[in-house]
Design a protein around this motif. Structure first.
Motif, PDB file in Angstrom:
ATOM      1  N   GLN A  62       8.538  44.269  -1.726  1.00 11.26           N
ATOM      2  CA  GLN A  62       7.621  44.899  -2.683  1.00 11.26           C
ATOM      3  C   GLN A  62       6.171  44.679  -2.253  1.00 11.26           C
ATOM      4  OE1 GLN A  62       8.601  46.587  -5.414  1.00 11.26           O
ATOM      5  NE2 GLN A  62      10.786  46.123  -5.415  1.00 11.26           N
ATOM      6  N   LYS A  63       5.331  45.665  -2.532  1.00 12.17           N
ATOM      7  CA  LYS A  63       3.920  45.558  -2.188  1.00 12.17           C
ATOM      8  C   LYS A  63       3.193  44.657  -3.177  1.00 12.17           C
ATOM      9  CE  LYS A  63      -0.202  48.415  -1.311  1.00 12.17           C
ATOM     10  NZ  LYS A  63      -0.742  49.801  -1.320  1.00 12.17           N
ATOM     11  N   TRP A  64       2.451  43.697  -2.647  1.00 11.85           N
ATOM     12  CA  TRP A  64       1.606  42.800  -3.446  1.00 11.85           C
ATOM     13  C   TRP A  64       0.174  42.881  -2.927  1.00 11.85           C
ATOM     14  CZ3 TRP A  64       3.128  37.836  -6.205  1.00 11.85           C
ATOM     15  CH2 TRP A  64       4.415  37.933  -6.756  1.00 11.85           C
ATOM     16  N   VAL A  65      -0.777  42.601  -3.804  1.00 11.06           N
ATOM     17  CA  VAL A  65      -2.161  42.441  -3.379  1.00 11.06           C
ATOM     18  C   VAL A  65      -2.583  41.015  -3.717  1.00 11.06           C
ATOM     19  CG1 VAL A  65      -2.770  44.860  -3.610  1.00 11.06           C
ATOM     20  CG2 VAL A  65      -3.063  43.336  -5.567  1.00 11.06           C
ATOM     21  N   GLY A  66      -3.572  40.513  -2.983  1.00  8.85           N
ATOM     22  CA  GLY A  66      -4.021  39.144  -3.190  1.00  8.85           C
ATOM     23  C   GLY A  66      -5.514  39.053  -3.436  1.00  8.85           C
ATOM     24  N   GLY A  67      -5.895  38.102  -4.261  1.00  7.88           N
ATOM     25  CA  GLY A  67      -7.295  37.789  -4.490  1.00  7.88           C
ATOM     26  C   GLY A  67      -7.584  36.396  -3.964  1.00  7.88           C
ATOM     27  N   VAL A  68      -8.697  36.227  -3.248  1.00  4.30           N
ATOM     28  CA  VAL A  68      -9.053  34.936  -2.656  1.00  4.30           C
ATOM     29  C   VAL A  68     -10.390  34.485  -3.234  1.00  4.30           C
ATOM     30  CG1 VAL A  68      -9.519  33.695  -0.522  1.00  4.30           C
ATOM     31  CG2 VAL A  68      -7.840  35.559  -0.534  1.00  4.30           C
ATOM     32  N   TYR A  69     -10.394  33.282  -3.827  1.00  4.76           N
ATOM     33  CA  TYR A  69     -11.596  32.770  -4.481  1.00  4.76           C
ATOM     34  C   TYR A  69     -11.825  31.321  -4.056  1.00  4.76           C
ATOM     35  CZ  TYR A  69     -14.836  31.595  -8.312  1.00  4.76           C
ATOM     36  OH  TYR A  69     -15.925  31.196  -9.059  1.00  4.76           O
ATOM     37  N   PHE A  70     -12.780  31.131  -3.123  1.00  5.47           N
ATOM     38  CA  PHE A  70     -13.077  29.804  -2.581  1.00  5.47           C
ATOM     39  C   PHE A  70     -14.573  29.511  -2.716  1.00  5.47           C
ATOM     40  CE2 PHE A  70      -9.646  27.846   0.163  1.00  5.47           C
ATOM     41  CZ  PHE A  70      -8.604  28.572  -0.402  1.00  5.47           C
ATOM     42  N   PRO A  71     -15.084  29.284  -3.935  1.00  6.77           N
ATOM     43  CA  PRO A  71     -16.494  28.893  -4.062  1.00  6.77           C
ATOM     44  C   PRO A  71     -16.672  27.437  -3.652  1.00  6.77           C
ATOM     45  CG  PRO A  71     -15.433  28.788  -6.186  1.00  6.77           C
ATOM     46  CD  PRO A  71     -14.396  29.333  -5.235  1.00  6.77           C
ATOM     47  N   ARG A  72     -17.887  27.009  -3.534  1.00  4.94           N
ATOM     48  CA  ARG A  72     -18.166  25.603  -3.186  1.00  4.94           C
ATOM     49  C   ARG A  72     -18.268  24.795  -4.470  1.00  4.94           C
ATOM     50  NH1 ARG A  72     -19.818  22.676   1.167  1.00  4.94           N
ATOM     51  NH2 ARG A  72     -21.133  20.847   0.784  1.00  4.94           N
ATOM     52  N   ASN A  95      -1.360  50.502  -6.430  1.00  2.00           N
ATOM     53  CA  ASN A  95       0.050  50.817  -6.680  1.00  2.00           C
ATOM     54  C   ASN A  95       0.964  49.697  -6.179  1.00  2.00           C
ATOM     55  OD1 ASN A  95       2.107  52.442  -7.692  1.00  2.00           O
ATOM     56  ND2 ASN A  95       2.445  53.447  -5.731  1.00  2.00           N
ATOM     57  N   ALA A  96       0.638  48.469  -6.561  1.00  3.52           N
ATOM     58  CA  ALA A  96       1.390  47.301  -6.095  1.00  3.52           C
ATOM     59  C   ALA A  96       2.308  46.784  -7.196  1.00  3.52           C
ATOM     60  CB  ALA A  96       0.432  46.205  -5.643  1.00  3.52           C
ATOM     61  N   LYS A  97       3.202  45.894  -6.814  1.00  2.00           N
ATOM     62  CA  LYS A  97       4.168  45.303  -7.742  1.00  2.00           C
ATOM     63  C   LYS A  97       3.692  43.961  -8.262  1.00  2.00           C
ATOM     64  CE  LYS A  97       8.206  44.218  -9.644  1.00  2.00           C
ATOM     65  NZ  LYS A  97       8.675  44.820 -10.900  1.00  2.00           N
ATOM     66  N   LYS A 120       1.919  40.636 -18.524  1.00  2.00           N
ATOM     67  CA  LYS A 120       3.305  40.237 -18.273  1.00  2.00           C
ATOM     68  C   LYS A 120       4.107  41.297 -17.536  1.00  2.00           C
ATOM     69  CE  LYS A 120       3.486  36.989 -22.110  1.00  2.00           C
ATOM     70  NZ  LYS A 120       4.206  36.544 -23.330  1.00  2.00           N
ATOM     71  N   ASP A 121       3.510  42.482 -17.323  1.00  2.00           N
ATOM     72  CA  ASP A 121       4.191  43.528 -16.556  1.00  2.00           C
ATOM     73  C   ASP A 121       4.002  43.356 -15.052  1.00  2.00           C
ATOM     74  OD1 ASP A 121       5.151  44.804 -18.839  1.00  2.00           O
ATOM     75  OD2 ASP A 121       3.311  45.976 -19.077  1.00  2.00           O
ATOM     76  N   ILE A 122       3.161  42.389 -14.666  1.00  2.00           N
ATOM     77  CA  ILE A 122       2.852  42.170 -13.254  1.00  2.00           C
ATOM     78  C   ILE A 122       3.421  40.829 -12.812  1.00  2.00           C
ATOM     79  CG2 ILE A 122       1.003  41.911 -11.545  1.00  2.00           C
ATOM     80  CD1 ILE A 122      -0.774  43.603 -13.340  1.00  2.00           C
TER      81      ILE A 122
END
Length: 290
Positions: A62-72, A95-97, A120-122
């Motif tokens: 399934q297609k997933w997308v990612g978020g990256v959050y690395f503040p100091r 259009n990801a799962k 909750k749908d994701i």
């Protein structure tokens, strides 16, 4: 400066991240690849519009997308949640799962729960500070830790690494040995069954398993196709395109006239034959997954 013990060095270097967004996305990409995600593709680690997706990948097909959050340094939860919800919108836009959030921030259990239940749908997975730190302090990740955090292995970690490596070699050797034994058994069975024997050869059994599998899968596919075309059921377009191609391959292989429709009796016989043959080759009864 002496290195902190008990995993604290990794924890503090992650929290006080000083390698920018490019390094963070590359670390996240390596981490996800090592954790079972596939076709991991960081969008724009060097900057630029990423279309609400720092990373695109596949998980269980399934297609997933990612978020990256690395503040100091540690930020307030409202800032973390703001970044999370912003990137979460990328699931619908792309259009990801599912959505995976990788951050160097410390998150309490209640905060992780709150983020995971925003929609909750994701399908949502969160790699937070403690989880990433624990992972980087395992033998298989020492190289990643060295590359992105400049933390060398201690003497104790070197011993742990080589012990882990040795166990891995032992498992590989056992697998090769088991395969060799199974191959010899397979050859012995086939050699014992001559052409005039009433018993089927293993090759014939596996050939029929494949045929019954294809026909049962195709019939289930037709049911799904009806729901998609007439009932409005939604399927990921990439997955649906692949399913249509697979269905056409089945038609080309067996011919439309040999693929149903089946009576209830014929459908029961088809499933029963697949279950019986799978049992013969070592699977459990009622194994009818297609």
């Amino acid at each position: 400066m002496a290195r902190m013990s008990e995993g604290k060095e990794t924890w503090h270097r992650l929290l006080n991240w000083d390698r920018g967004q490019a390094g963070a996305e590359r670390l996240a990409g390596v981490l996800l690849s090592d954790e079972g995600f596939e076709e991991v593709d960081p969008s724009h680690p060097l900057g630029g519009k990423d279309g609400l997706k720092d990373i695109v990948c596949l998980f269980h097909g399934q297609k997933w997308v990612g978020g990256v959050y690395f503040p100091r340094g540690q930020k307030e939860f409202k800032e973390i949640k703001s970044k999370f919800t912003h990137d979460l919108d990328g699931v619908f836009k792309n259009n990801a799962k599912g959505f995976v959030f990788i951050t160097n921030q410390e998150l309490r259990l209640s905060e992780r729960k709150e983020l995971s239940e925003i929609n909750k749908d994701i399908d949502i997975d969160i790699y937070h500070l403690e989880r990433i730190s624990n992972y980087l302090n395992t033998p298989k990740a020492y190289g990643i830790r060295m590359e992105f955090l400049d933390i060398d292995m201690t003497k104790e970690e070197q011993l742990s690494y080589f012990e882990s490596y040795g166990r891995k070699i032992e498992r590989i050797e056992k697998t090769i040995n088991d395969l060799s034994v199974n191959l010899q058994t397979y050859k012995s069975i086939n050699n014992a069954i001559d052409e005039d024997s009433e018993f089927r050869k293993m090759d014939e059994i596996y050939e029929m398993i494949d045929e019954f599998f294809d026909k049962i899968w195709f019939d289930r596919h037709l049911g799904l196709r009806y729901r998609v075309e007439h009932k409005g059921e939604k399927i990921n377009p990439e997955i649906w395109e692949g399913a249509l191609k697979s269905a056409q391959k089945v038609i080309d292989k067996y011919g439309d006239e040999n693929l149903g429709p089946y009576t209830d009796f014929e459908w029961g016989m088809l499933n029963g034959k697949l279950s019986a043959l799978r049992w013969v080759v070592g699977e459990e009864w009622d194994m009818l997954d297609t």
